[in-house]
Design an enzyme around this catalytic site. Sequence first.
Site, mmCIF file in Angstrom:
data_model
loop_
_atom_site.group_PDB
_atom_site.id
_atom_site.type_symbol
_atom_site.label_atom_id
_atom_site.label_comp_id
_atom_site.label_asym_id
_atom_site.label_seq_id
_atom_site.Cartn_x
_atom_site.Cartn_y
_atom_site.Cartn_z
ATOM 1 N N SER A 122 0.830 -1.207 0.000
ATOM 2 C CA SER A 122 0.000 0.000 0.000
ATOM 3 C C SER A 122 0.854 1.241 0.000
ATOM 4 O O SER A 122 0.386 2.314 -0.371
ATOM 5 C CB SER A 122 -0.855 0.052 1.276
ATOM 6 O OG SER A 122 -1.593 -1.112 1.425
ATOM 7 N N HIS A 143 -1.600 -3.034 -6.865
ATOM 8 C CA HIS A 143 -2.257 -2.722 -5.601
ATOM 9 C C HIS A 143 -3.775 -2.827 -5.712
ATOM 10 O O HIS A 143 -4.423 -1.977 -6.315
ATOM 11 C CB HIS A 143 -1.836 -1.305 -5.166
ATOM 12 C CG HIS A 143 -2.388 -0.891 -3.855
ATOM 13 N ND1 HIS A 143 -2.912 0.363 -3.615
ATOM 14 C CD2 HIS A 143 -2.527 -1.571 -2.693
ATOM 15 C CE1 HIS A 143 -3.338 0.420 -2.372
ATOM 16 N NE2 HIS A 143 -3.110 -0.731 -1.792
ATOM 17 N N GLU A 155 -4.192 -0.211 -8.652
ATOM 18 C CA GLU A 155 -3.116 0.711 -9.047
ATOM 19 C C GLU A 155 -1.914 -0.123 -9.516
ATOM 20 O O GLU A 155 -1.450 -0.997 -8.787
ATOM 21 C CB GLU A 155 -2.683 1.583 -7.857
ATOM 22 C CG GLU A 155 -3.722 2.603 -7.432
ATOM 23 C CD GLU A 155 -3.359 3.339 -6.128
ATOM 24 O OE1 GLU A 155 -3.754 4.490 -5.972
ATOM 25 O OE2 GLU A 155 -2.693 2.743 -5.256
ATOM 26 N N ASN A 193 -4.051 5.672 -1.223
ATOM 27 C CA ASN A 193 -3.665 5.642 0.187
ATOM 28 C C ASN A 193 -3.130 6.971 0.695
ATOM 29 O O ASN A 193 -3.214 7.266 1.881
ATOM 30 C CB ASN A 193 -2.650 4.527 0.448
ATOM 31 C CG ASN A 193 -3.351 3.301 0.972
ATOM 32 O OD1 ASN A 193 -3.922 3.334 2.056
ATOM 33 N ND2 ASN A 193 -3.372 2.252 0.179
HETATM 34 P P1 NAI Z 1 -2.823 -9.620 6.771
HETATM 35 O O1 NAI Z 1 -2.136 -9.331 8.047
HETATM 36 O O2 NAI Z 1 -4.285 -9.873 6.773
HETATM 37 O O3 NAI Z 1 -2.135 -10.880 6.047
HETATM 38 C C1 NAI Z 1 -0.768 -10.985 5.829
HETATM 39 C C2 NAI Z 1 -0.437 -12.452 5.721
HETATM 40 O O4 NAI Z 1 0.925 -12.587 5.293
HETATM 41 C C3 NAI Z 1 -0.555 -13.212 7.044
HETATM 42 O O5 NAI Z 1 -1.463 -14.269 6.877
HETATM 43 C C4 NAI Z 1 0.847 -13.724 7.322
HETATM 44 O O6 NAI Z 1 0.859 -15.036 7.853
HETATM 45 C C5 NAI Z 1 1.426 -13.726 5.939
HETATM 46 N N1 NAI Z 1 2.884 -13.637 5.917
HETATM 47 C C6 NAI Z 1 3.676 -12.855 6.642
HETATM 48 N N2 NAI Z 1 4.960 -13.042 6.306
HETATM 49 C C7 NAI Z 1 4.952 -13.962 5.321
HETATM 50 C C8 NAI Z 1 5.965 -14.563 4.542
HETATM 51 N N3 NAI Z 1 7.241 -14.241 4.705
HETATM 52 N N4 NAI Z 1 5.587 -15.447 3.606
HETATM 53 C C9 NAI Z 1 4.266 -15.751 3.408
HETATM 54 N N5 NAI Z 1 3.277 -15.228 4.139
HETATM 55 C C10 NAI Z 1 3.621 -14.336 5.070
HETATM 56 O O7 NAI Z 1 -2.440 -8.414 5.794
HETATM 57 P P2 NAI Z 1 -3.267 -7.791 4.589
HETATM 58 O O8 NAI Z 1 -4.231 -6.815 5.127
HETATM 59 O O9 NAI Z 1 -3.757 -8.878 3.712
HETATM 60 O O10 NAI Z 1 -2.128 -6.949 3.838
HETATM 61 C C11 NAI Z 1 -1.176 -7.586 3.023
HETATM 62 C C12 NAI Z 1 -0.550 -6.553 2.110
HETATM 63 O O11 NAI Z 1 -1.577 -5.945 1.310
HETATM 64 C C13 NAI Z 1 0.180 -5.417 2.822
HETATM 65 O O12 NAI Z 1 1.282 -5.040 2.043
HETATM 66 C C14 NAI Z 1 -0.875 -4.317 2.847
HETATM 67 O O13 NAI Z 1 -0.304 -3.033 2.927
HETATM 68 C C15 NAI Z 1 -1.546 -4.529 1.515
HETATM 69 N N6 NAI Z 1 -2.918 -4.044 1.405
HETATM 70 C C16 NAI Z 1 -3.797 -4.179 2.439
HETATM 71 C C17 NAI Z 1 -5.094 -3.719 2.303
HETATM 72 C C18 NAI Z 1 -6.085 -3.887 3.402
HETATM 73 O O14 NAI Z 1 -7.163 -3.273 3.332
HETATM 74 N N7 NAI Z 1 -5.817 -4.678 4.440
HETATM 75 C C19 NAI Z 1 -5.561 -3.075 1.065
HETATM 76 C C20 NAI Z 1 -4.582 -3.063 0.004
HETATM 77 C C21 NAI Z 1 -3.302 -3.495 0.203
#
Ligand code: NAI
Length: 286
Positions: A122, A143, A155, A193
């Site tokens: 993000s 994104h 994006e 963002n």
């Molecule tokens: P989340 O915390 O729900 O999920 C992240 C997942 O990554 C976890 O299940 C964790 O176990 C896993 N993980 C961590 N390290 C890892 C690794 N080395 N290898 C494989 N899996 C690993 O996070 P979320 O919300 O899904 O965000 C993920 C990405 O997407 C971030 O970069 C965030 O900025 C971006 N993002 C999030 C949005 C949101 O609304 N939550 C919207 C758009 C982008």
Amino acid sequence: MITTDHIKVIAVCGAGTMGAGIAQVAAMSGFRTILFDVQPAILDKARQQIMQQLDTAVAKGKLAAAEKDAVFQRIQFTEDVNSCKADVVIEAIVEKLAVKTALFNQLATINSEETILASNTSSLSVTAIAAATTHPERVAGMHFFNPAPVMKLVEIVSGEQTLPVVAQQLYQLAVRMGKTAVMAKDTPGFIVNRVARHYYLEAMEIAEDGVADYRTIDRLLESAGFRMGPFALMDLIGNDVNLAVTRSLYDAYGGAPRFAPNRLQIEKVEQGQLGKKSGKGFYNYL
Ligand code: NAI
């Protein structure tokens, strides 16, 4: 003419809020999909969530019942990073540069020189993520927005070394996934963002100033035309993820006060009140 016909397999790294949704979109768009996470419990949750979402799509007449099993069977759930061999890899793990670069370095080793490595970051620098790989010209940002199966916007972010053809292929891929893509330059927070920081931060200041409570602020902004009020949206995003994004923009813009994290979001994260995913955030979901 940019074609994406060669793209058959998509790997999604991280099966959390975003990864599960992106994998669902990929599978529904006909791609063989690999969904990887290091936490088995998160993979199980993603499996259940995708199944439920597909059931809902069938119930709403958006997916033929006969298609549901085929879509589900296109997804391989795995805890093994070495399974992430694909034409396009979309990374959606924790919003921490060091963790992302370590994974990209691994992904570059596992995959061919032709593979496009995309990050769903993000707010982090795509150029910095790309620097961890042997082929930074094949790395870009892709994104998605939350919830990925619903939100149309994507994006596409080019880092300093991203080849134009790579960005264009990701753009076309987003279109094949039924999305509306926009190209953006690699700057902290890109477009949405950066703008949205103020939606969250100002709303928290209003609550802190005692002007109105969370629910009132949300109701008012929703009735003014915003799809979701800021507090409900922060809970959907995840307060940990949202705080990480705020901190990342704050640092990237040299500590600009307009991006300073708010005490309320810091406290929510310290208390483990991450939002919907933890059962409690600004609101209670239990
Ligand atoms: P989340 O915390 O729900 O999920 C992240 C997942 O990554 C976890 O299940 C964790 O176990 C896993 N993980 C961590 N390290 C890892 C690794 N080395 N290898 C494989 N899996 C690993 O996070 P979320 O919300 O899904 O965000 C993920 C990405 O997407 C971030 O970069 C965030 O900025 C971006 N993002 C999030 C949005 C949101 O609304 N939550 C919207 C758009 C982008």
